[in-house]
Design an enzyme around this catalytic site. Structure first.
Site, PDB file in Angstrom:
ATOM      1  N   CYS A   1     127.700 -72.722  84.247  1.00 48.98           N
ATOM      2  CA  CYS A   1     126.676 -71.996  85.078  1.00 48.98           C
ATOM      3  C   CYS A   1     127.284 -70.723  85.313  1.00 48.98           C
ATOM      4  O   CYS A   1     128.423 -70.457  85.513  1.00 48.98           O
ATOM      5  CB  CYS A   1     126.663 -72.681  86.188  1.00 48.98           C
ATOM      6  SG  CYS A   1     125.628 -72.063  87.812  1.00 48.98           S
TER       7      CYS A   1
ATOM      8  N   CYS B   1     124.935 -77.769  93.701  1.00 45.60           N
ATOM      9  CA  CYS B   1     125.557 -76.519  93.683  1.00 45.60           C
ATOM     10  C   CYS B   1     126.093 -76.563  95.009  1.00 45.60           C
ATOM     11  O   CYS B   1     125.664 -76.981  96.203  1.00 45.60           O
ATOM     12  CB  CYS B   1     124.694 -75.431  93.519  1.00 45.60           C
ATOM     13  SG  CYS B   1     125.194 -73.824  93.633  1.00 45.60           S
TER      14      CYS B   1
ATOM     15  N   GLN C   1     120.802 -60.509 104.432  1.00 44.96           N
ATOM     16  CA  GLN C   1     122.075 -61.007 103.796  1.00 44.96           C
ATOM     17  C   GLN C   1     122.399 -62.644 103.765  1.00 44.96           C
ATOM     18  O   GLN C   1     122.036 -63.255 104.457  1.00 44.96           O
ATOM     19  CB  GLN C   1     123.199 -60.437 104.821  1.00 44.96           C
ATOM     20  CG  GLN C   1     123.092 -58.842 104.927  1.00 44.96           C
ATOM     21  CD  GLN C   1     123.648 -58.149 103.772  1.00 44.96           C
ATOM     22  OE1 GLN C   1     124.101 -58.818 102.853  1.00 44.96           O
ATOM     23  NE2 GLN C   1     123.428 -57.141 103.689  1.00 44.96           N
TER      24      GLN C   1
ATOM     25  N   ASN D   1     118.901 -54.962 110.294  1.00 43.75           N
ATOM     26  CA  ASN D   1     119.988 -55.786 110.448  1.00 43.75           C
ATOM     27  C   ASN D   1     121.131 -55.169 111.201  1.00 43.75           C
ATOM     28  O   ASN D   1     121.766 -55.721 111.966  1.00 43.75           O
ATOM     29  CB  ASN D   1     120.520 -56.252 108.986  1.00 43.75           C
ATOM     30  CG  ASN D   1     121.560 -57.228 109.202  1.00 43.75           C
ATOM     31  OD1 ASN D   1     121.603 -58.292 109.628  1.00 43.75           O
ATOM     32  ND2 ASN D   1     122.940 -56.985 108.284  1.00 43.75           N
TER      33      ASN D   1
ATOM     34  N   GLU E   1     114.021 -46.750 105.561  1.00 43.01           N
ATOM     35  CA  GLU E   1     114.016 -47.980 104.324  1.00 43.01           C
ATOM     36  C   GLU E   1     112.974 -47.499 103.499  1.00 43.01           C
ATOM     37  O   GLU E   1     111.685 -47.044 103.950  1.00 43.01           O
ATOM     38  CB  GLU E   1     113.759 -49.329 105.095  1.00 43.01           C
ATOM     39  CG  GLU E   1     113.308 -50.357 104.103  1.00 43.01           C
ATOM     40  CD  GLU E   1     114.308 -50.870 102.986  1.00 43.01           C
ATOM     41  OE1 GLU E   1     113.764 -50.875 101.910  1.00 43.01           O
ATOM     42  OE2 GLU E   1     115.670 -50.821 103.498  1.00 43.01           O
TER      43      GLU E   1
ATOM     44  N   ASP F   1     111.473 -42.881 100.349  1.00 36.82           N
ATOM     45  CA  ASP F   1     112.176 -43.335  98.995  1.00 36.82           C
ATOM     46  C   ASP F   1     113.392 -42.392  99.041  1.00 36.82           C
ATOM     47  O   ASP F   1     113.247 -41.214  99.081  1.00 36.82           O
ATOM     48  CB  ASP F   1     111.438 -43.007  97.872  1.00 36.82           C
ATOM     49  CG  ASP F   1     112.112 -43.058  96.663  1.00 36.82           C
ATOM     50  OD1 ASP F   1     113.305 -43.467  96.418  1.00 36.82           O
ATOM     51  OD2 ASP F   1     111.499 -43.270  95.595  1.00 36.82           O
TER      52      ASP F   1
ATOM     53  N   CYS G   1     127.716 -52.626  98.542  1.00 39.85           N
ATOM     54  CA  CYS G   1     127.814 -53.897  97.672  1.00 39.85           C
ATOM     55  C   CYS G   1     128.148 -53.392  96.225  1.00 39.85           C
ATOM     56  O   CYS G   1     127.871 -54.493  95.334  1.00 39.85           O
ATOM     57  CB  CYS G   1     126.074 -54.545  97.479  1.00 39.85           C
ATOM     58  SG  CYS G   1     124.944 -53.474  96.752  1.00 39.85           S
TER      59      CYS G   1
END
Length: 462
Positions: free
Chosen positions: A82, A164, A294, A328, A344, A371, A418
């Site tokens: 996996c 999992c 998240q 968030n 956003e 954007d 990220c």
């Protein structure tokens, strides 16, 4: 003329002296780098070549001749096949050290910067943490079997999972049941994926049942189907939802086609407590089944606390929160009493962020849809003055928007990332071209047992 398949070398023995950013061991063979899946630094392994490239080769270890002291037994029986996680064979403490090293190397190699302080990594639950994700589905005619799972390490295939351990137990323990459910459907050939997302609260006063036990929260499953489902299939899906105490949604087309099958009304939300946001009250964020949240709830709470601490907010300051999603970070900042603007690109998320602000009684927050990779000169919020900037961009980073912002007026920036490469690039821009000092940076283990590196950095104008 048909392209000839490259001839791969037979099995070979190799010493491993490094680890790639995607979790593979690195060795050298006849002077050429070889990336070996399943191998760790300090080991000697036997490996089978899987691909040839001009500057490096790829291989997979099938026998460990000399094991590293940091090697541990993988918890999952599907490890190695996996592709959902690639670091289960590495001690958890060494995993976070490896991610720390990735961030350090990216800052030096790409950004050519180094923070004054490296933060202690943020960590939370190592197993059963993932509350949102996408399971691939494939009907295998020859085996008369429905495969439900993540993609294999070879992404052409779907892993045949029975369990999992990184997803929440409500999902990880239900994979065989989901496979059996798909197999029973007439439309099994037309279902390519099942998305899952979990929130706080309860479903019709009940809880999610798992092997005779109970787990708090609401689990929503979204079945993507390429052709209309029969009445019998819809009934089977609804029966599964009632029996398992989960919410089932159907998605016949784009994200706007997602609709509940059972129950008709589903309350999906997550709560941040007063302690989480550092205020007298907490906040509640409502979301829809395909919205971005998240994935690691415990890590998210710690991340919010650290971000707000690094912002170092003073009375009367105004905050700009870019790539704000559902709010968030925006809503916790507003709950602390500061004026804040959230921006956003997803108009649907912006609409729900506004609803969240109203539901939480927060008039000191405004949300805009824009954007952030395009020209922002006409945006009304660009003319406002801000004292602090919080930014949480996607993997591509924030180069376009940072180049347009009036940064001379913003003394402090907190950057949640990220992707360490784009953070390093943007850090170099802020330090070398915009007069900021990189005060601190560190990793946050949002995805334990994977090679994914989440990080946070704080900048201050010199």
């Amino acid at each position: 003329m048909a392209r000839q398949r490259q001839r791969l070398d037979p099995d070979f023995e190799i010493a491993i002296d490094g680890l790639t950013h995607d979790g593979r061991g690195v060795g050298r063979r006849d002077g050429k780098a070889v990336f070996v899946a399943g191998a760790l630094p300090g080991e000697r392994v036997r490996a089978k070549q899987t691909a040839k490239n001009r500057h490096f080769d790829e291989a997979a270890a099938f026998e460990v001749l000399e094991a590293s002291a940091d090697r541990v037994a993988p918890r999952c029986a599907h490890f190695g096949t996996c592709g959902g996680c690639v670091l289960q064979h590495l001690d958890e403490a060494r995993q976070i050290e490896a991610k720390d090293r990735v961030l350090t190397e990216n800052m030096a190699r790409i950004g050519h910067v180094e923070p004054r302080e490296w933060f202690t990594p943020i960590r939370d639950a190592q197993w059963g943490y993932r509350r949102k994700g996408r399971l691939s589905v494939r009907w295998v005619e020859k085996k008369a079997k429905a495969l439900v799972g993540f993609r294999e390490q070879d992404p052409r295939f779907v892993a045949d999972l029975t369990e999992c351990h990184t997803v929440i137990p409500a999902v990880g323990q239900r994979i065989p049941a989901l496979s059996a459910l798909v197999e029973s459907l007439e439309g099994r050939r037309t279902i390519p994926q099942i998305e899952f997302i979990a929130g706080d609260g309860a479903l019709d006063g009940g809880e999610m049942a798992i092997d005779g036990g109970r787990e708090s929260g609401v689990l929503a499953l979204v079945f993507r189907h390429l052709e209309p489902l029969s009445a019998g299939d819809r009934e089977k899906l609804a029966d599964f939802a009632k029996r398992e105490a989960v919410a089932v949604f159907l998605q016949p087309g784009g994200i706007d086609t997602v609709a509940p099958l059972w129950p008709e009304h589903v309350d999906l939300h997550f709560d941040l407590s007063a302690a989480d946001v550092g205020a007298a009250e907490g906040v509640r964020l409502q979301f829809r089944p395909l919205d971005f949240i998240q994935v690691n709830a415990g890590l998210n709470r710690q991340m919010i606390a650290r971000a707000l601490d690094l912002l170092d907010l003073k009375p009367g300051e105004r905050v700009l929160d870019l790539f704000c999603g559902l709010g968030n970070f925006t809503l916790p900042i507003a709950r602390r009493g500061f004026d804040v603007v959230g921006v956003e690109g997803d108009a649907g998320l912006v609409a729900r962020a506004r609803q969240n602000a109203e539901a939480n009684g927060l008039p000191n927050v405004r949300f805009f849809a824009a954007d952030l990779a395009k020209d922002l000169s006409g945006e009304p919020w660009m003319r406002d003055g801000f004292d602090k900037l919080l930014i949480d961009p996607p993997r591509a980073g924030a180069a376009e928007v940072l180049a347009q912002l009036p940064l001379k007026a913003i003394p402090r920036i907190v950057y949640v990332s990220c992707h360490p490469g784009s953070l390093a690039r943007d850090a170099g821009f802020l330090v070398k071209e915009r007069g900021y000092t990189l005060l601190g940076a560190g990793v946050m283990d949002m995805f334990p047992h994977t090679a994914h590196v989440e990080s946070i950095a704080v900048f201050e104008r010199r």
